[in-house]
Design a protein around this motif. Structure first.
Motif, PDB file in Angstrom:
ATOM      1  N   VAL A 129     -43.328 -12.792 -27.367  1.00 40.79           N
ATOM      2  CA  VAL A 129     -44.613 -12.337 -26.872  1.00 40.79           C
ATOM      3  C   VAL A 129     -44.695 -10.829 -27.026  1.00 40.79           C
ATOM      4  CG1 VAL A 129     -46.118 -12.239 -24.852  1.00 40.79           C
ATOM      5  CG2 VAL A 129     -44.646 -14.242 -25.248  1.00 40.79           C
ATOM      6  N   ALA A 130     -45.862 -10.357 -27.492  1.00 39.34           N
ATOM      7  CA  ALA A 130     -46.048  -8.918 -27.666  1.00 39.34           C
ATOM      8  C   ALA A 130     -45.833  -8.195 -26.339  1.00 39.34           C
ATOM      9  CB  ALA A 130     -47.467  -8.652 -28.188  1.00 39.34           C
ATOM     10  N   GLY A 131     -45.070  -7.100 -26.365  1.00 38.29           N
ATOM     11  CA  GLY A 131     -44.804  -6.332 -25.157  1.00 38.29           C
ATOM     12  C   GLY A 131     -43.696  -6.905 -24.292  1.00 38.29           C
ATOM     13  N   GLU A 132     -43.045  -7.973 -24.770  1.00 31.10           N
ATOM     14  CA  GLU A 132     -42.006  -8.632 -23.982  1.00 31.10           C
ATOM     15  C   GLU A 132     -40.691  -7.866 -24.004  1.00 31.10           C
ATOM     16  OE1 GLU A 132     -40.124 -12.250 -25.640  1.00 31.10           O
ATOM     17  OE2 GLU A 132     -40.956 -13.262 -23.899  1.00 31.10           O
ATOM     18  N   ALA A 133     -40.438  -7.128 -25.093  1.00 31.98           N
ATOM     19  CA  ALA A 133     -39.147  -6.484 -25.297  1.00 31.98           C
ATOM     20  C   ALA A 133     -38.739  -5.526 -24.175  1.00 31.98           C
ATOM     21  CB  ALA A 133     -39.125  -5.764 -26.647  1.00 31.98           C
ATOM     22  N   PRO A 134     -39.633  -4.633 -23.707  1.00 29.33           N
ATOM     23  CA  PRO A 134     -39.190  -3.706 -22.644  1.00 29.33           C
ATOM     24  C   PRO A 134     -38.718  -4.419 -21.378  1.00 29.33           C
ATOM     25  CG  PRO A 134     -41.216  -2.924 -23.654  1.00 29.33           C
ATOM     26  CD  PRO A 134     -40.991  -4.310 -24.183  1.00 29.33           C
ATOM     27  N   GLU A 135     -39.421  -5.479 -20.986  1.00 26.98           N
ATOM     28  CA  GLU A 135     -39.025  -6.196 -19.779  1.00 26.98           C
ATOM     29  C   GLU A 135     -37.706  -6.926 -19.993  1.00 26.98           C
ATOM     30  OE1 GLU A 135     -38.770  -7.854 -16.023  1.00 26.98           O
ATOM     31  OE2 GLU A 135     -39.849  -6.113 -16.806  1.00 26.98           O
ATOM     32  N   LEU A 136     -37.530  -7.547 -21.180  1.00 28.40           N
ATOM     33  CA  LEU A 136     -36.273  -8.223 -21.489  1.00 28.40           C
ATOM     34  C   LEU A 136     -35.125  -7.228 -21.497  1.00 28.40           C
ATOM     35  CD1 LEU A 136     -34.628 -10.666 -22.413  1.00 28.40           C
ATOM     36  CD2 LEU A 136     -35.360 -10.184 -24.753  1.00 28.40           C
TER      37      LEU A 136
ATOM     38  N   ARG B  83     -34.951  -4.420 -19.827  1.00 29.52           N
ATOM     39  CA  ARG B  83     -34.667  -4.015 -18.458  1.00 29.52           C
ATOM     40  C   ARG B  83     -33.843  -5.078 -17.731  1.00 29.52           C
ATOM     41  NH1 ARG B  83     -35.816  -5.039 -13.604  1.00 29.52           N
ATOM     42  NH2 ARG B  83     -37.174  -6.777 -14.186  1.00 29.52           N
ATOM     43  N   GLN B  84     -34.194  -6.357 -17.930  1.00 27.60           N
ATOM     44  CA  GLN B  84     -33.475  -7.446 -17.272  1.00 27.60           C
ATOM     45  C   GLN B  84     -32.022  -7.525 -17.724  1.00 27.60           C
ATOM     46  OE1 GLN B  84     -35.668 -11.060 -17.920  1.00 27.60           O
ATOM     47  NE2 GLN B  84     -37.506 -10.322 -16.871  1.00 27.60           N
ATOM     48  N   LEU B  85     -31.810  -7.368 -19.026  1.00 28.72           N
ATOM     49  CA  LEU B  85     -30.451  -7.448 -19.555  1.00 28.72           C
ATOM     50  C   LEU B  85     -29.592  -6.294 -19.039  1.00 28.72           C
ATOM     51  CD1 LEU B  85     -31.141  -8.530 -23.254  1.00 28.72           C
ATOM     52  CD2 LEU B  85     -30.055  -9.896 -21.470  1.00 28.72           C
ATOM     53  N   ARG B  86     -30.148  -5.109 -19.038  1.00 32.38           N
ATOM     54  CA  ARG B  86     -29.390  -3.956 -18.554  1.00 32.38           C
ATOM     55  C   ARG B  86     -29.080  -4.096 -17.070  1.00 32.38           C
ATOM     56  NH1 ARG B  86     -28.661   0.676 -21.333  1.00 32.38           N
ATOM     57  NH2 ARG B  86     -29.404   0.706 -23.488  1.00 32.38           N
ATOM     58  N   GLU B  87     -30.048  -4.603 -16.325  1.00 32.98           N
ATOM     59  CA  GLU B  87     -29.821  -4.793 -14.897  1.00 32.98           C
ATOM     60  C   GLU B  87     -28.764  -5.862 -14.655  1.00 32.98           C
ATOM     61  OE1 GLU B  87     -32.432  -6.561 -11.220  1.00 32.98           O
ATOM     62  OE2 GLU B  87     -33.368  -5.003 -12.464  1.00 32.98           O
ATOM     63  N   ARG B  88     -28.811  -6.927 -15.458  1.00 32.59           N
ATOM     64  CA  ARG B  88     -27.847  -8.024 -15.283  1.00 32.59           C
ATOM     65  C   ARG B  88     -26.414  -7.546 -15.485  1.00 32.59           C
ATOM     66  NH1 ARG B  88     -28.629 -12.937 -19.251  1.00 32.59           N
ATOM     67  NH2 ARG B  88     -30.609 -12.992 -18.115  1.00 32.59           N
ATOM     68  N   TYR B  89     -26.213  -6.679 -16.475  1.00 36.21           N
ATOM     69  CA  TYR B  89     -24.857  -6.246 -16.791  1.00 36.21           C
ATOM     70  C   TYR B  89     -24.531  -4.847 -16.268  1.00 36.21           C
ATOM     71  CZ  TYR B  89     -24.954 -10.343 -19.748  1.00 36.21           C
ATOM     72  OH  TYR B  89     -25.058 -11.641 -20.196  1.00 36.21           O
TER      73      TYR B  89
ATOM     74  N   ALA C 102     -33.214 -12.653 -27.946  1.00 37.24           N
ATOM     75  CA  ALA C 102     -33.518 -11.250 -27.698  1.00 37.24           C
ATOM     76  C   ALA C 102     -34.370 -10.689 -28.819  1.00 37.24           C
ATOM     77  CB  ALA C 102     -32.223 -10.445 -27.583  1.00 37.24           C
ATOM     78  N   THR C 103     -35.312  -9.832 -28.467  1.00 37.07           N
ATOM     79  CA  THR C 103     -36.116  -9.183 -29.481  1.00 37.07           C
ATOM     80  C   THR C 103     -35.413  -7.924 -29.939  1.00 37.07           C
ATOM     81  OG1 THR C 103     -37.336  -8.097 -27.720  1.00 37.07           O
ATOM     82  CG2 THR C 103     -38.304 -10.084 -28.618  1.00 37.07           C
ATOM     83  N   SER C 104     -36.069  -7.158 -30.832  1.00 34.68           N
ATOM     84  CA  SER C 104     -35.434  -5.995 -31.428  1.00 34.68           C
ATOM     85  C   SER C 104     -34.918  -5.030 -30.372  1.00 34.68           C
ATOM     86  CB  SER C 104     -36.448  -5.281 -32.320  1.00 34.68           C
ATOM     87  OG  SER C 104     -35.889  -4.148 -32.901  1.00 34.68           O
ATOM     88  N   ASN C 105     -33.674  -4.551 -30.596  1.00 39.59           N
ATOM     89  CA  ASN C 105     -33.020  -3.631 -29.673  1.00 39.59           C
ATOM     90  C   ASN C 105     -33.076  -4.125 -28.238  1.00 39.59           C
ATOM     91  OD1 ASN C 105     -32.657  -2.090 -31.899  1.00 39.59           O
ATOM     92  ND2 ASN C 105     -33.954  -0.400 -31.264  1.00 39.59           N
ATOM     93  N   PRO C 106     -32.522  -5.295 -27.936  1.00 40.49           N
ATOM     94  CA  PRO C 106     -32.689  -5.879 -26.620  1.00 40.49           C
ATOM     95  C   PRO C 106     -32.134  -5.040 -25.490  1.00 40.49           C
ATOM     96  CG  PRO C 106     -30.963  -7.017 -27.838  1.00 40.49           C
ATOM     97  CD  PRO C 106     -31.643  -6.094 -28.786  1.00 40.49           C
ATOM     98  N   MET C 107     -31.098  -4.251 -25.767  1.00 40.35           N
ATOM     99  CA  MET C 107     -30.503  -3.448 -24.713  1.00 40.35           C
ATOM    100  C   MET C 107     -31.072  -2.022 -24.696  1.00 40.35           C
ATOM    101  SD  MET C 107     -28.273  -5.311 -23.091  1.00 40.35           S
ATOM    102  CE  MET C 107     -27.091  -6.653 -23.245  1.00 40.35           C
ATOM    103  N   GLY C 108     -31.798  -1.653 -25.741  1.00 39.26           N
ATOM    104  CA  GLY C 108     -32.308  -0.295 -25.829  1.00 39.26           C
ATOM    105  C   GLY C 108     -31.213   0.677 -26.189  1.00 39.26           C
ATOM    106  N   GLY C 109     -31.430   1.953 -25.920  1.00 42.38           N
ATOM    107  CA  GLY C 109     -30.390   2.945 -26.166  1.00 42.38           C
ATOM    108  C   GLY C 109     -30.516   3.574 -27.539  1.00 42.38           C
TER     109      GLY C 109
END
Length: 351
Positions: free
Chosen positions: A213-220, A222-228, A322-329
């Motif tokens: 879904v468009a715009g889903e990546a930032p929330e995903l 955030r969730q992944l970083r918070e989880r780990y 996971a979408t592109s760059n799922p963890m960010g950074g």
């Protein structure tokens, strides 16, 4: 085809004692044996069927973008997905619960004809390197177009096929071949594949970045970083679909980076989940601690506060969502999961 069928029969007779032993002692070897001779689905003559094939879980994952595109096309299309490996069958049923999943037929022309009569495909699409000569010859004789997408050809395979022309003979039955790179295309041309049916289309791994879904990546993210328990400023290095040996090179590079004070988090996704324990042993030699994803419980994420802890994803299917760059950074050192995002996947997993 008759000569190849005869060779298969002779080979089967010669190795039948070994096959019998494998059937008795290895449950995974027995999985899908009958289904490789008789397709476990019913015909649907009122619908236009597209048959998609991926050998194992990795190739099945690549089909996600293609399945979505076909499903969105106007018309009454039925998508049938075939696999070769047991892990691929498990992954396909999980990824595509709304589509029939079958095992790929053995490369014996009477069996292939039986599958074609049952499935009645209008088009067959193979992924990467599935070149079964009898299958391709039988499909061509039936007048069904068959395409090979995301095709690759290593130098080792190229030299082997030059000495034994069976695979190049079958390959020339393809209606169209889409190669990952110009280097791959050159090898296919040198093996005699017609240039007017050969195209360079890039790696389908990057098409997976468009899924979601468009715009889903930032929330995903955030969730992944918070989880780990990973801070937003910490770069994430992900080795996706890693083979044995590649994990050691990746871990050595990671060890050197964190020793210089870089803030990093390493994720290793083994190509085969059974390799997870061996990879953990390799990490221990570098004074790194491998933590299995399957062994994590709620509330254990803070274990990754220590940069010497490495996440080993020994579960199926999670990185592919996971979408592109799922963890960010910092994307300059990020190897995104399963090839999505920046950089050349083949280079970064081995450097």
């Amino acid at each position: 085809m008759l000569l190849l069928d005869a060779c298969y029969v002779i080979a089967f007779i010669l190795v039948s004692p070994l096959i019998l032993v494998m059937l008795l002692v290895r449950p995974s070897f027995r999985a899908g044996v009958v289904d490789r001779f008789w397709p476990s689905l019913h015909s649907a003559p009122s619908r236009q069927t597209v048959w998609l094939h991926g050998s194992s879980a990795g190739e099945i994952d690549l089909l996600r973008a293609l399945v979505e595109r076909i499903a969105s096309m106007p018309g009454d299309y039925r998508i049938v997905i075939s696999v070769f490996s047991v892990s691929g069958h498990t992954a396909a049923r999980k990824a595509f619960p709304e589509h029939p999943v079958i095992y790929f037929p053995v490369d014996f022309s009477p069996v292939v004809r039986r599958f074609l009569r049952t499935i009645e495909p209008r088009l067959i699409v193979l992924v990467e390197s599935e070149l079964w000569p009898n299958f391709l010859a039988t499909v061509e004789r039936a007048g069904i177009p068959v395409c090979l997408l995301n095709a690759r050809m290593s130098d080792k395979s190229f030299q082997s096929h030059r000495r034994l022309p069976l695979i190049p003979w079958g390959m020339r039955k393809l209606s169209m071949l889409a190669a990952q790179s110009e280097e791959d295309a050159t090898r296919f041309r040198d093996l005699g594949f017609p240039g007017d049916r050969l195209h360079v289309t890039g790696n389908m791994k990057y098409d997976l970045c468009d899924i979601g879904v468009a715009g889903e990546a930032p929330e995903l993210r955030r969730q992944l970083r918070e989880r780990y328990g990973i801070e937003p400023s910490t770069a994430v290095l992900i080795g996706g679909s890693v083979h044995r040996g590649e994990d050691k090179v990746l871990a050595q590079a990671y060890r050197r980076l964190i020793d210089t004070g870089r803030k990093l988090f390493l994720v290793i996704v083994p190509r085969y989940t059974a390799d997870a324990q061996a990879m953990i042993s390799e990490l221990e030699q570098l004074k790194l601690t491998g933590v299995r994803r399957s062994g994590l419980e709620e509330g254990q994420s803070r274990v990754f506060d220590d940069p010497s802890s490495v996440l080993i994803v020994d579960t199926m299917g999670e990185p592919s969502h996971a979408t592109s760059n799922p963890m960010g950074g910092d994307s300059s050192i990020l190897t995104p999961a399963l090839g999505c995002g920046h950089g050349d996947y083949r280079r970064t997993t081995k450097a």
